[in-house]
Write an enzyme that holds these catalytic residues in place. Structure first.
Site, PDB file in Angstrom:
ATOM      1  N   ARG A  26      18.763 -59.923   6.776  1.00  0.00           N
ATOM      2  CA  ARG A  26      20.021 -59.989   7.513  1.00  0.00           C
ATOM      3  C   ARG A  26      20.317 -61.451   7.833  1.00  0.00           C
ATOM      4  NH1 ARG A  26      19.996 -58.706  12.175  1.00  0.00           N
ATOM      5  NH2 ARG A  26      17.775 -58.387  12.526  1.00  0.00           N
ATOM      6  N   TYR A  54      21.954 -57.123   0.522  1.00  0.00           N
ATOM      7  CA  TYR A  54      20.644 -56.746   1.076  1.00  0.00           C
ATOM      8  C   TYR A  54      20.744 -55.980   2.390  1.00  0.00           C
ATOM      9  CZ  TYR A  54      15.561 -57.203   1.396  1.00  0.00           C
ATOM     10  OH  TYR A  54      14.210 -56.948   1.408  1.00  0.00           O
ATOM     11  N   GLY A  94      20.609 -54.487   5.959  1.00  0.00           N
ATOM     12  CA  GLY A  94      21.597 -54.306   7.015  1.00  0.00           C
ATOM     13  C   GLY A  94      22.907 -55.042   6.771  1.00  0.00           C
ATOM     14  N   LYS A  99      22.797 -50.921  10.611  1.00  0.00           N
ATOM     15  CA  LYS A  99      22.961 -51.828  11.748  1.00  0.00           C
ATOM     16  C   LYS A  99      24.437 -51.983  12.135  1.00  0.00           C
ATOM     17  CE  LYS A  99      18.501 -52.712  11.694  1.00  0.00           C
ATOM     18  NZ  LYS A  99      17.624 -51.994  12.642  1.00  0.00           N
ATOM     19  N   HIS A 142      18.518 -49.158  19.468  1.00  0.00           N
ATOM     20  CA  HIS A 142      17.601 -49.577  18.408  1.00  0.00           C
ATOM     21  C   HIS A 142      16.216 -49.023  18.759  1.00  0.00           C
ATOM     22  CE1 HIS A 142      15.868 -53.248  16.034  1.00  0.00           C
ATOM     23  NE2 HIS A 142      15.975 -52.179  15.277  1.00  0.00           N
ATOM     24  N   SER A 193      11.274 -57.094  16.628  1.00  0.00           N
ATOM     25  CA  SER A 193      10.649 -57.020  15.308  1.00  0.00           C
ATOM     26  C   SER A 193       9.179 -57.465  15.390  1.00  0.00           C
ATOM     27  CB  SER A 193      11.417 -57.891  14.320  1.00  0.00           C
ATOM     28  OG  SER A 193      11.450 -59.209  14.791  1.00  0.00           O
ATOM     29  N   CYS A 224       6.509 -55.697  16.011  1.00  0.00           N
ATOM     30  CA  CYS A 224       5.669 -55.020  17.004  1.00  0.00           C
ATOM     31  C   CYS A 224       5.092 -53.716  16.461  1.00  0.00           C
ATOM     32  CB  CYS A 224       6.457 -54.715  18.269  1.00  0.00           C
ATOM     33  SG  CYS A 224       6.798 -56.171  19.264  1.00  0.00           S
ATOM     34  N   LYS A 258       6.937 -50.952  15.179  1.00  0.00           N
ATOM     35  CA  LYS A 258       7.724 -49.797  15.642  1.00  0.00           C
ATOM     36  C   LYS A 258       7.589 -48.606  14.697  1.00  0.00           C
ATOM     37  CE  LYS A 258      12.516 -49.318  16.152  1.00  0.00           C
ATOM     38  NZ  LYS A 258      13.770 -50.070  16.197  1.00  0.00           N
ATOM     39  N   THR A 259       7.666 -48.875  13.389  1.00  0.00           N
ATOM     40  CA  THR A 259       7.529 -47.781  12.418  1.00  0.00           C
ATOM     41  C   THR A 259       6.115 -47.194  12.492  1.00  0.00           C
ATOM     42  OG1 THR A 259       9.235 -48.715  11.008  1.00  0.00           O
ATOM     43  CG2 THR A 259       7.708 -47.181   9.959  1.00  0.00           C
ATOM     44  N   ASN A 260       5.101 -48.065  12.693  1.00  0.00           N
ATOM     45  CA  ASN A 260       3.731 -47.561  12.841  1.00  0.00           C
ATOM     46  C   ASN A 260       3.619 -46.638  14.059  1.00  0.00           C
ATOM     47  OD1 ASN A 260       3.160 -49.244  10.703  1.00  0.00           O
ATOM     48  ND2 ASN A 260       2.176 -50.826  11.943  1.00  0.00           N
ATOM     49  N   ASP A 314      13.934 -45.963  13.762  1.00  0.00           N
ATOM     50  CA  ASP A 314      14.711 -47.189  13.988  1.00  0.00           C
ATOM     51  C   ASP A 314      15.875 -47.060  14.965  1.00  0.00           C
ATOM     52  OD1 ASP A 314      15.020 -49.964  13.439  1.00  0.00           O
ATOM     53  OD2 ASP A 314      16.677 -49.542  12.096  1.00  0.00           O
ATOM     54  N   ASN A 372       9.746 -59.898   3.904  1.00  0.00           N
ATOM     55  CA  ASN A 372      10.745 -58.902   4.340  1.00  0.00           C
ATOM     56  C   ASN A 372      11.033 -57.890   3.222  1.00  0.00           C
ATOM     57  OD1 ASN A 372      12.567 -57.833   6.313  1.00  0.00           O
ATOM     58  ND2 ASN A 372      14.283 -58.854   5.290  1.00  0.00           N
ATOM     59  N   ARG A 417      10.862 -54.369   1.155  1.00  0.00           N
ATOM     60  CA  ARG A 417      11.135 -53.065   1.766  1.00  0.00           C
ATOM     61  C   ARG A 417      10.829 -51.891   0.858  1.00  0.00           C
ATOM     62  NH1 ARG A 417      13.314 -53.395   7.222  1.00  0.00           N
ATOM     63  NH2 ARG A 417      13.475 -55.642   7.509  1.00  0.00           N
ATOM     64  N   ARG A 456       5.554 -58.289  22.126  1.00  0.00           N
ATOM     65  CA  ARG A 456       4.263 -58.946  21.879  1.00  0.00           C
ATOM     66  C   ARG A 456       4.012 -59.941  22.977  1.00  0.00           C
ATOM     67  NH1 ARG A 456       1.336 -59.947  17.046  1.00  0.00           N
ATOM     68  NH2 ARG A 456       1.923 -58.443  15.474  1.00  0.00           N
ATOM     69  N   GLY A 466      -3.682 -45.963  16.417  1.00  0.00           N
ATOM     70  CA  GLY A 466      -3.868 -44.568  16.848  1.00  0.00           C
ATOM     71  C   GLY A 466      -4.238 -44.428  18.314  1.00  0.00           C
TER      72      GLY A 466
HETATM   73  O1  TSX Z   1       1.703 -51.715  14.539  1.00  0.00           O
HETATM   74  C1  TSX Z   1       0.879 -52.139  15.316  1.00  0.00           C
HETATM   75  N1  TSX Z   1       0.576 -51.411  16.452  1.00  0.00           N
HETATM   76  C2  TSX Z   1       1.305 -50.159  16.764  1.00  0.00           C
HETATM   77  C3  TSX Z   1       0.717 -49.045  16.061  1.00  0.00           C
HETATM   78  C4  TSX Z   1       1.009 -47.794  16.312  1.00  0.00           C
HETATM   79  N2  TSX Z   1       0.274 -53.347  15.059  1.00  0.00           N
HETATM   80  C5  TSX Z   1       0.662 -54.180  13.924  1.00  0.00           C
HETATM   81  C6  TSX Z   1       1.741 -55.113  14.428  1.00  0.00           C
HETATM   82  C7  TSX Z   1       2.468 -55.850  13.381  1.00  0.00           C
HETATM   83  C8  TSX Z   1       3.536 -55.059  12.702  1.00  0.00           C
HETATM   84  C9  TSX Z   1      -0.692 -53.790  15.913  1.00  0.00           C
HETATM   85  N3  TSX Z   1      -1.429 -54.919  15.892  1.00  0.00           N
HETATM   86  C10 TSX Z   1      -1.043 -53.061  17.055  1.00  0.00           C
HETATM   87  C11 TSX Z   1      -0.407 -51.822  17.323  1.00  0.00           C
HETATM   88  O2  TSX Z   1      -0.715 -51.158  18.320  1.00  0.00           O
HETATM   89  N4  TSX Z   1      -1.990 -53.776  17.721  1.00  0.00           N
HETATM   90  C12 TSX Z   1      -2.210 -54.893  17.002  1.00  0.00           C
HETATM   91  C13 TSX Z   1      -3.150 -55.981  17.343  1.00  0.00           C
HETATM   92  C14 TSX Z   1      -4.520 -55.645  16.786  1.00  0.00           C
HETATM   93  C15 TSX Z   1      -4.870 -56.005  15.506  1.00  0.00           C
HETATM   94  C16 TSX Z   1      -6.139 -55.679  15.023  1.00  0.00           C
HETATM   95  C17 TSX Z   1      -7.038 -54.995  15.847  1.00  0.00           C
HETATM   96  C18 TSX Z   1      -6.663 -54.634  17.112  1.00  0.00           C
HETATM   97  C19 TSX Z   1      -5.411 -54.952  17.581  1.00  0.00           C
HETATM   98  N5  TSX Z   1      -8.351 -54.646  15.494  1.00  0.00           N
HETATM   99  C20 TSX Z   1      -8.993 -54.748  14.324  1.00  0.00           C
HETATM  100  O3  TSX Z   1      -8.406 -55.224  13.382  1.00  0.00           O
HETATM  101  C21 TSX Z   1     -10.348 -54.233  14.241  1.00  0.00           C
HETATM  102 MN    MN Z   2      15.461 -52.121  13.212  1.00  0.00          MN
END
Ligand code: TSX
Ligand code: MN
Length: 630
Positions: free
Chosen positions: A73, A215, A217, A224, A244, A266, A268, A270-272, A291, A385, A387, A418, A516
Site C-alpha cells: 500500500r 497491488y 489494498g 481497505k 481493523h 502490523s 503483531c 494478528k492472523t496468527n 482482518d 510483503n 502474500r 509490540r 498458542g
Molecule cells: O504472531 C505472533 N504471536 C501471536 C500468535 C498467536 N508472533 C509473531 C509476531 C510477528 C508477526 C509472536 N512473536 C508472538 C505471538 O504471540 N510472540 C512473539 C515473540 C516470541 C518469539 C519467539 C518465542 C517467544 C516469543 N520463543 C521461541 O522462539 C522459542
Molecule cells: Mn490489515
C-alpha cells in the site's frame, strides 16, 4: 453475460460512462463462475503474468510477480478527498475533491486502451446480511478480478440482490498502463510510476477512485478502501463500527463459547492470533475473520460482528506449520501467491516457512536464488510483503457461523501492540470510555529509526486504524465514545482489554511464549466476561490475580509476576508521552472524556507511587459494565 443484460439502469449507465472515458477494447461482466475464474487464470498464465504451480503440491494455484515498484500500500499516495481539510483530520492526506477528480479524470482518459474492462459486482459480508454492503469495481486488471473473487462474494447473485435500483459503492480502478495496438504486457506487471498513483476516497459521495497500482489494498477496493475507509464514514453516520479487527471464537471445556474481536498494528501476528491453536486442554479457538470486523447492535442489544471478507490476504514470510498451520492449510490449494519464491518443482517458498530453501529457487524478482545462511546480507527470496490470497472456507479452524448474516455477538474487544516494556501481558478497562482510551493509545515500539522517529519510541496507531480511517481521527474517537453512550443496553457492551505478547526482560528475551499460549490470556478474558475471573484492581485497570491465571509451565513464577505487575514509573512516562506527543495532534477534536481519563490515570499512578493508594483489591469482577464486584 453482456453489458446489455444489466437490469440496473444507473449501474449500466455508470459502466458505459467509465468505458467511454477509459476506452477499453471490451467490457466483461464478472458472473462469479468458476469457469470465468479459470479462464482469467489461463489468460494470465498465457500472458506470462502468472505461473501455474505444481498441481500435486499446490492444486489450482498460481504465482504472480509484481513490479518491484508496486509491492505494498502507498500511504503517501492515499487521499481522503473531503470538501473541508478538517474533515480528513490531522492523520490523513487531504486533497480537494474537485481538483482531484479533474486530475484523475485526465489520467483515466484512454487508460484502458488495448485492455478489457471488468465489472465486478461484490458483496462485503454474507449476501443479504443486514450488516453487509455492496460495491461494484471497474478494473482493467485480471489479477484484481481473481483476487476479488477469493476475497469477496462476486457475481450474478450480487446483481440479483441489487435489483433495478439498489445502492452500491462505486469503485474505479486502473493499473494506468494502456497498451498500443498489438502490444501486450509480455509478462511485465503493469502499473504507473509512483507520482501517478492515486488511492482516493471521497467520503461525502462515498466513491473510490484508484489509479496506477495493481497491488493489494491499492487495487482490491473492497478491502481497505471500502470495508474500512468508506465504511468508517457509513458507520459514523449510521451508528455502527467498521474496524481493523480479527474476530475469533473461544469455546470452554463445557462447550460454551464467546466471540472476541481484536485490533493490532502490523507485525503483531494478528492472523496468527485469529487462527490460534490453544495449548489448554478442553479450550478451543476458531476463526471468524482475520482482518476486518463490522459491528452493529442487534435486536438483542449486543454488538454483532460480521467478517465482510471471504478470504485471507495474508503476509507469507513467517507463516509456518509452527507459527500458523491453519493459514498454511488454508493456502494449500485454490490460492494466489504474490511475490513469494518459486522452487524447482513448482512449489512456493518464503523466509520463515519453517524449512530450508530446497536447492536453486527463483526469487520474487524472477532471478535465480540459492539460500546462503552464512551471508547475512543476502536479499530475501520472497518479498517481505509477499502474500497468499486464500479462501476462508479452506481454513481448518473456520467457525461454522463465520457466514451467519446476523453476525456473532461480541463479548470482548482486544487492543495490543509490540511493547517490550511498560505494558503488562493483559489488563481490562474499568468501563467503556477507559476502553476507548486504550484503543486510542495503541502503538508499537519502533525497532528501526525513521526520518521522524527514534528507536525505542512508540509509534502510535490508534485502534490500528491510522491508515484506514476515512475521516478525522479525533471525531472517530468521539464516535467510539458515542457508541458507548447510545448503546441500547450498556451492560451488554463488550469488555475491553489491552494485551501485550512482546514484553522483554533486561537481556532482551521475550518473557511470554506467545502463540498458542495466548489462549491462556483468552481464557482469562472469557472468565472476565462471565464474571468468574480472579482479578485485582490496579491504578491502570483490572488485572489477573496471580493465583487465578493459567500460567504455562515454562514461565517462572517470578516472570509471571513481572508480566502481570504495574510498572508505575513506566506508565507515568507513557502518560507524559500521550500528553505531549499524541493527544495534542487532535486539537479540539479530541473527546473531553479521553483528556479527562488521562488526568484520572495520572492521579492514580501518582497516588500509587506516593504510597497513598488503597491496597490492591482482590476479588471477582462482574462480567458487564455495571462496575459491581462479586
Ligand atoms: O504472531 C505472533 N504471536 C501471536 C500468535 C498467536 N508472533 C509473531 C509476531 C510477528 C508477526 C509472536 N512473536 C508472538 C505471538 O504471540 N510472540 C512473539 C515473540 C516470541 C518469539 C519467539 C518465542 C517467544 C516469543 N520463543 C521461541 O522462539 C522459542
Ligand atoms: Mn490489515
Amino acid at each position: 453475460m453482456k453489458l446489455s443484460d444489466l437490469k440496473h439502469a444507473k449501474l449500466k449507465k455508470w459502466v458505459e460512462d467509465f468505458a467511454a472515458l477509459t476506452q477499453p477494447d471490451e467490457v466483461v461482466i464478472c458472473d462469479g463462475s468458476p469457469a470465468q475464474y479459470d479462464a482469467l487464470e489461463d489468460a494470465a498464465v498465457k500472458d506470462g503474468l502468472a505461473i501455474r504451480l505444481n498441481e500435486e503440491k499446490k492444486p489450482h494455484s498460481v504465482l504472480f510477480r509484481s513490479d518491484p515498484s508496486d509491492v505494498a500500500r502507498v500511504e503517501k499516495r492515499t487521499f481522503i478527498a473531503s470538501k473541508k481539510e478538517e474533515d480528513a483530520g490531522p492523520t490523513n492526506n487531504w486533497i480537494d475533491p474537485t481538483e482531484l477528480k479533474k486530475e484523475m479524470t485526465d489520467l483515466y482518459r484512454g487508460c484502458m486502451k488495448g485492455r478489457k474492462m471488468y465489472v465486478i459486482p461484490f458483496s462485503m459480508g454474507p449476501l443479504g446480511s443486514p450488516i453487509a454492503k455492496i460495491g461494484v469495481e471497474l478494473t482493467d486488471s485480471a489479477y484484481v478480478v481473481m483476487n476479488m473473487m477469493i476475497m469477496t462474494r462476486v457475481g450474478v447473485k450480487v446483481l440479483d440482490l441489487l435489483g433495478t435500483d439498489g445502492y452500491f459503492v462505486p469503485c474505479y480502478h486502473s493499473v494506468g498502463k494502456p497498451l498500443a495496438p498489438g502490444e501486450s504486457d509480455h509478462g511485465v506487471w503493469p502499473c504507473a510510476p509512483i507520482d501517478h498513483k492515486f488511492i482516493s476516497q471521497f467520503p461525502e459521495t462515498r466513491e473510490i477512485w484508484s489509479y496506477g497500482s495493481g497491488y493489494g489494498g491499492n487495487a482490491l477496493l473492497g478491502k481497505k478502501c471500502l470495508a474500512l475507509r468508506i465504511a468508517t464514514v457509513l458507520a459514523r453516520d449510521e451508528g455502527w463500527l467498521a474496524e481493523h479487527m480479527l474476530i475469533l471464537k473461544v469455546t470452554n471445556p463445557e462447550g460454551r463459547c464467546r466471540y472476541v474481536t481484536g485490533a493490532f498494528p502490523s507485525a503483531c501476528g494478528k492472523t496468527n492470533l485469529a487462527m490460534l491453536k490453544s495449548t489448554i486442554p478442553g479450550w478451543s479457538i476458531e476463526t471468524v475473520g482475520d482482518d476486518i470486523a463490522w459491528m452493529k447492535f442487534g435486536p438483542d442489544g449486543y454488538l454483532h460482528a460480521i467478517n465482510p471478507e471471504a478470504g485471507f490476504f495474508g503476509v507469507a514470510p513467517g507463516t509456518s506449520m509452527k507459527s500458523n498451520p491453519n493459514a498454511l492449510i488454508a493456502a494449500s490449494k485454490n490460492t494466489i501467491f504474490t511475490n513469494v519464491g518459486l522452487t524447482k518443482d513448482g512449489d512456493v517458498w518464503w523466509e520463515g516457512i519453517g524449512y530450508d530453501a530446497p536447492g536453486e529457487l527463483i526469487d520474487w524478482n524472477g532471478n535465480p536464488w540459492t539460500q546462503n545462511k552464512e551471508d547475512k546480507t543476502q536479499k530475501p527470496c520472497a518479498h517481505p510483503n509477499s502474500r497468499f490470497t486464500a479462501p476462508a472456507y479452506q481454513c481448518p479452524c473456520i467457525a461454522k457461523e463465520w457466514e451467519d448474516p446476523a453476525g456473532v455477538p461480541i463479548s470482548a474487544i482486544l487492543f495490543g501492540g509490540r511493547r517490550p516494556n511498560t505494558i503488562p501481558l493483559v489488563h481490562m478497562s474499568r468501563d467503556w470510555n477507559h476502553g476507548v482510551f486504550l484503543g486510542s493509545i495503541v502503538g508499537s515500539e519502533i525497532t528501526a529509526a525513521t526520518l521522524d522517529q527514534k528507536v525505542g519510541t512508540v509509534r502510535r496507531d490508534p485502534f490500528a486504524m491510522l491508515p484506514f480511517c476515512g475521516y478525522n481521527m479525533g471525531d472517530y474517537f468521539q464516535h467510539w465514545i458515542d457508541i458507548g453512550k447510545n448503546a441500547p443496553d450498556p451492560k451488554k457492551l463488550p469488555r475491553i482489554f489491552y494485551v501485550n505478547w512482546f514484553r522483554k526482560d533486561k537481556d532482551g528475551h521475550f518473557m511470554w511464549p506467545g502463540y498458542g499460549d495466548n489462549s491462556r490470556v483468552l481464557k482469562w478474558v472469557f472468565q472476565c466476561c462471565d464474571g468468574t475471573a480472579k482479578t485485582v484492581d490496579t491504578p491502570i485497570g483490572i488485572m489477573p490475580a496471580l493465583d487465578g491465571f493459567d500460567k504455562p509451565s515454562e514461565v517462572s513464577d517470578e516472570t509471571m509476576k513481572t508480566l502481570l505487575s504495574v510498572d508505575v514509573d513506566g506508565w507515568l512516562k507513557e502518560v507524559e508521552d500521550i500528553k505531549t506527543n499524541h493527544y495534542p495532534k487532535f486539537g479540539k477534536h479530541l473527546p473531553k472524556e479521553l483528556a479527562a481519563f488521562l488526568d484520572t490515570l495520572e492521579k492514580s499512578l501518582k497516588a500509587e507511587k506516593a504510597g497513598e493508594a488503597e491496597p490492591a483489591k482482590k476479588g471477582g469482577h462482574c462480567g458487564c459494565h455495571c462496575g459491581k464486584k462479586n
